[in-house]
Design a protein around this motif. Structure first.
Motif, PDB file in Angstrom:
ATOM      1  N   ASP A  31      -7.541 -14.401  -7.546  1.00 16.96           N
ATOM      2  CA  ASP A  31      -7.125 -15.274  -8.638  1.00 16.96           C
ATOM      3  C   ASP A  31      -5.723 -15.813  -8.415  1.00 16.96           C
ATOM      4  O   ASP A  31      -5.411 -16.939  -8.838  1.00 16.96           O
ATOM      5  CB  ASP A  31      -7.200 -14.550  -9.981  1.00 16.96           C
ATOM      6  CG  ASP A  31      -7.060 -15.510 -11.155  1.00 16.96           C
ATOM      7  OD1 ASP A  31      -7.732 -16.564 -11.136  1.00 16.96           O
ATOM      8  OD2 ASP A  31      -6.272 -15.221 -12.066  1.00 16.96           O
ATOM      9  N   ALA A  64      -6.195 -18.732  -6.383  1.00 12.16           N
ATOM     10  CA  ALA A  64      -6.719 -19.803  -7.233  1.00 12.16           C
ATOM     11  C   ALA A  64      -5.608 -20.446  -8.058  1.00 12.16           C
ATOM     12  O   ALA A  64      -5.573 -21.678  -8.223  1.00 12.16           O
ATOM     13  CB  ALA A  64      -7.813 -19.244  -8.147  1.00 12.16           C
ATOM     14  N   LEU A  65      -4.686 -19.635  -8.565  1.00 12.03           N
ATOM     15  CA  LEU A  65      -3.559 -20.173  -9.326  1.00 12.03           C
ATOM     16  C   LEU A  65      -2.704 -21.097  -8.466  1.00 12.03           C
ATOM     17  O   LEU A  65      -2.240 -22.159  -8.927  1.00 12.03           O
ATOM     18  CB  LEU A  65      -2.702 -19.028  -9.863  1.00 12.03           C
ATOM     19  CG  LEU A  65      -3.229 -18.291 -11.100  1.00 12.03           C
ATOM     20  CD1 LEU A  65      -2.512 -16.958 -11.283  1.00 12.03           C
ATOM     21  CD2 LEU A  65      -3.050 -19.160 -12.343  1.00 12.03           C
ATOM     22  N   ARG A  71      -3.708 -22.796  -5.910  1.00 13.14           N
ATOM     23  CA  ARG A  71      -4.462 -24.015  -5.628  1.00 13.14           C
ATOM     24  C   ARG A  71      -4.555 -24.918  -6.862  1.00 13.14           C
ATOM     25  O   ARG A  71      -4.607 -26.152  -6.729  1.00 13.14           O
ATOM     26  CB  ARG A  71      -5.864 -23.676  -5.122  1.00 13.14           C
ATOM     27  CG  ARG A  71      -5.874 -22.929  -3.778  1.00 13.14           C
ATOM     28  CD  ARG A  71      -7.228 -23.017  -3.118  1.00 13.14           C
ATOM     29  NE  ARG A  71      -7.368 -22.129  -1.974  1.00 13.14           N
ATOM     30  CZ  ARG A  71      -6.852 -22.354  -0.763  1.00 13.14           C
ATOM     31  NH1 ARG A  71      -6.131 -23.447  -0.548  1.00 13.14           N
ATOM     32  NH2 ARG A  71      -7.055 -21.493   0.225  1.00 13.14           N
ATOM     33  N   GLU A  72      -4.580 -24.326  -8.039  1.00 14.03           N
ATOM     34  CA  GLU A  72      -4.711 -25.116  -9.266  1.00 14.03           C
ATOM     35  C   GLU A  72      -3.546 -26.081  -9.473  1.00 14.03           C
ATOM     36  O   GLU A  72      -3.703 -27.120 -10.134  1.00 14.03           O
ATOM     37  CB  GLU A  72      -4.816 -24.182 -10.483  1.00 14.03           C
ATOM     38  CG  GLU A  72      -6.170 -23.516 -10.630  1.00 14.03           C
ATOM     39  CD  GLU A  72      -6.187 -22.481 -11.742  1.00 14.03           C
ATOM     40  OE1 GLU A  72      -5.233 -22.453 -12.560  1.00 14.03           O
ATOM     41  OE2 GLU A  72      -7.150 -21.686 -11.792  1.00 14.03           O
ATOM     42  N   VAL A  73      -2.394 -25.746  -8.928  1.00 13.92           N
ATOM     43  CA  VAL A  73      -1.227 -26.613  -9.136  1.00 13.92           C
ATOM     44  C   VAL A  73      -0.893 -27.454  -7.905  1.00 13.92           C
ATOM     45  O   VAL A  73       0.169 -28.089  -7.852  1.00 13.92           O
ATOM     46  CB  VAL A  73       0.006 -25.770  -9.555  1.00 13.92           C
ATOM     47  CG1 VAL A  73      -0.229 -25.131 -10.909  1.00 13.92           C
ATOM     48  CG2 VAL A  73       0.351 -24.712  -8.513  1.00 13.92           C
ATOM     49  N   CYS A 119       3.394 -21.838  -9.599  1.00 14.73           N
ATOM     50  CA  CYS A 119       3.141 -22.354 -10.949  1.00 14.73           C
ATOM     51  C   CYS A 119       4.423 -22.778 -11.643  1.00 14.73           C
ATOM     52  O   CYS A 119       4.416 -23.683 -12.494  1.00 14.73           O
ATOM     53  CB  CYS A 119       2.426 -21.298 -11.794  1.00 14.73           C
ATOM     54  SG  CYS A 119       0.706 -21.019 -11.316  1.00 14.73           S
ATOM     55  N   CYS A 138      -0.710 -16.413 -15.368  1.00 14.63           N
ATOM     56  CA  CYS A 138       0.095 -16.125 -14.181  1.00 14.63           C
ATOM     57  C   CYS A 138       1.059 -14.974 -14.435  1.00 14.63           C
ATOM     58  O   CYS A 138       1.214 -14.085 -13.595  1.00 14.63           O
ATOM     59  CB  CYS A 138       0.855 -17.379 -13.759  1.00 14.63           C
ATOM     60  SG  CYS A 138       1.647 -17.225 -12.144  1.00 14.63           S
TER      61      CYS A 138
END
Length: 373
Positions: free
Chosen positions: A256, A259-260, A262-264, A333, A344
């Motif tokens: 995760d 993933a965090l 990649r999300e930003v 993030c 986060c």
């Protein structure tokens, strides 16, 4: 009251109705749905009884009830849970470890009475081996003391932290025995009047994990609840699985955190590219950890020094990379990850738990230092 107890073979069969693929699919569905929605309340102190029973119904606590008692599927189940919530992943580890104790016990009475019930989640519970694991390396002394009486033992003492507990839960614990060199391991029933659960101080994270101080006052532990008359040899048999099952928390958390990051990438990638650690690098590190964990999970009963060193080294790396991944997820993030509502910051707090839960980073390093070269 438990239902009539089947034989051990029948208990294993009854507790394993789903193939691993179907169980993991259902666990993933529960994790990404209701568990994701409840992660914040759990983090803030809500014990998720209903969710634990749903995970049990999906097969989350019986994935290591296979022909060789291999642990890969059980670890993956905990990874799926921990991708959403390490508190719940930790409770899944507690429950899976309780089942692991029963799988390994040579006491047929204990296995026949409790194995299927624990694997199916009809009884929930945890593991009180933090103090014993430290005592084996002279970090602490055993806090539970017992003496032999007719038909069992009487036990007393205080344990400061035991998790996944409630008034009707069970846990596995180890106590020193008066007049004997070797301690005994047994199941403890929290419903017994001689056991008192005391709420703990608030933690940085993990407040919804059913963690209590446990007071034991002259509790009678019958022979039927003894898991091992010689706890030292028993722990050596099951220690590899005990520690490797913890990898599920780390793997899910690291997934995760990637993933965090990649999300930003869209809104912040133009500046995040200057950060030292990028998600692709972290993904490569995770892949190497998962490969080693899978290899070790296939042979949990290997008692060789070489295997034990690999287990301890893998667990150490998993904890260290958990902190590294959560730290870098926060840097990627930025301010949006620093607000209380963002997962986060929860991941950062959870990562430190992975690094300090027994055996903690410092104990793992001590253990490696004491091993043969």
């Amino acid at each position: 009251m438990l239902a009539a107890t089947p034989t051990t073979a029948e208990a294993v069969s009854a507790a394993s109705p789903l193939p691993p693929e179907a169980a993991l699919t259902e666990i993933a569905k529960i994790a990404s749905g209701d568990l994701a929605a409840w992660a914040r309340p759990i983090d803030e102190g809500t014990y998720p009884t209903a969710l634990l029973h749903r995970l049990a119904d999906a097969g989350a606590f019986r994935l290591h009830l296979n022909a060789g008692n291999t642990l890969g599927d059980a670890i993956e189940g905990m990874s799926l849970v921990s991708e959403q919530c390490v508190s719940t992943g930790f409770m899944a580890w507690c429950q899976n470890t309780l089942v692991w104790y029963l799988i390994n016990s040579e006491n047929t009475a204990a296995r026949d009475t409790y194995l299927a019930a624990a694997a199916e989640g009809r009884i929930l519970g945890g593991t009180a081996l933090s103090n014993p694991m430290k005592s084996f390396y002279d970090i602490e002394t055993l806090k539970l003391k017992g003496k032999r009486v007719e038909g069992g033992y009487t036990v007393k003492g205080i344990l400061p932290w035991v998790s996944n507990l409630g008034a009707d839960h069970f846990f596995g614990g180890i106590f020193a025995v008066e007049g004997r060199d070797t301690p005994v391991m047994a199941l403890f029933d929290c419903a017994a009047p001689a056991i008192t659960l005391k709420p703990c101080e608030r933690f940085l994270s993990m407040d919804g994990t059913g963690t209590y101080g446990v007071q034991v006052r002259d509790l009678f532990v019958p022979d039927e609840m003894v898991l091992a008359d010689n706890a030292m040899s028993f722990v050596k048999k099951m220690r590899g699985g005990f520690i490797m099952l913890q990898a599920g928390m780390a793997v899910g958390l690291i997934r995760d955190c990637i993933a965090l990051m990649r999300e930003v990438e869209g809104p912040l990638g133009h500046v995040n590219r200057f950060l030292e650690v990028q998600p692709d690098q972290m993904a490569q590190t995770l892949a190497a950890i998962e490969q080693e964990v899978a290899a070790l999970a296939a042979t949990p009963f290997d008692t060789s020094d070489a295997y034990w060193r690999r287990v301890v080294s893998a667990r150490l790396l998993a904890g260290e990379v958990s902190v590294q991944a959560a730290h870098n997820a926060m840097l990627h993030c930025g301010a949006r990850g620093y607000v209380a509502a963002h997962r986060c910051q929860r991941r950062l707090r959870e990562a430190y738990f992975v690094a300090i839960v027994t055996p903690a980073t410092k104990q793992l390093r001590l253990m490696l230092d004491q091993m043969p070269a």
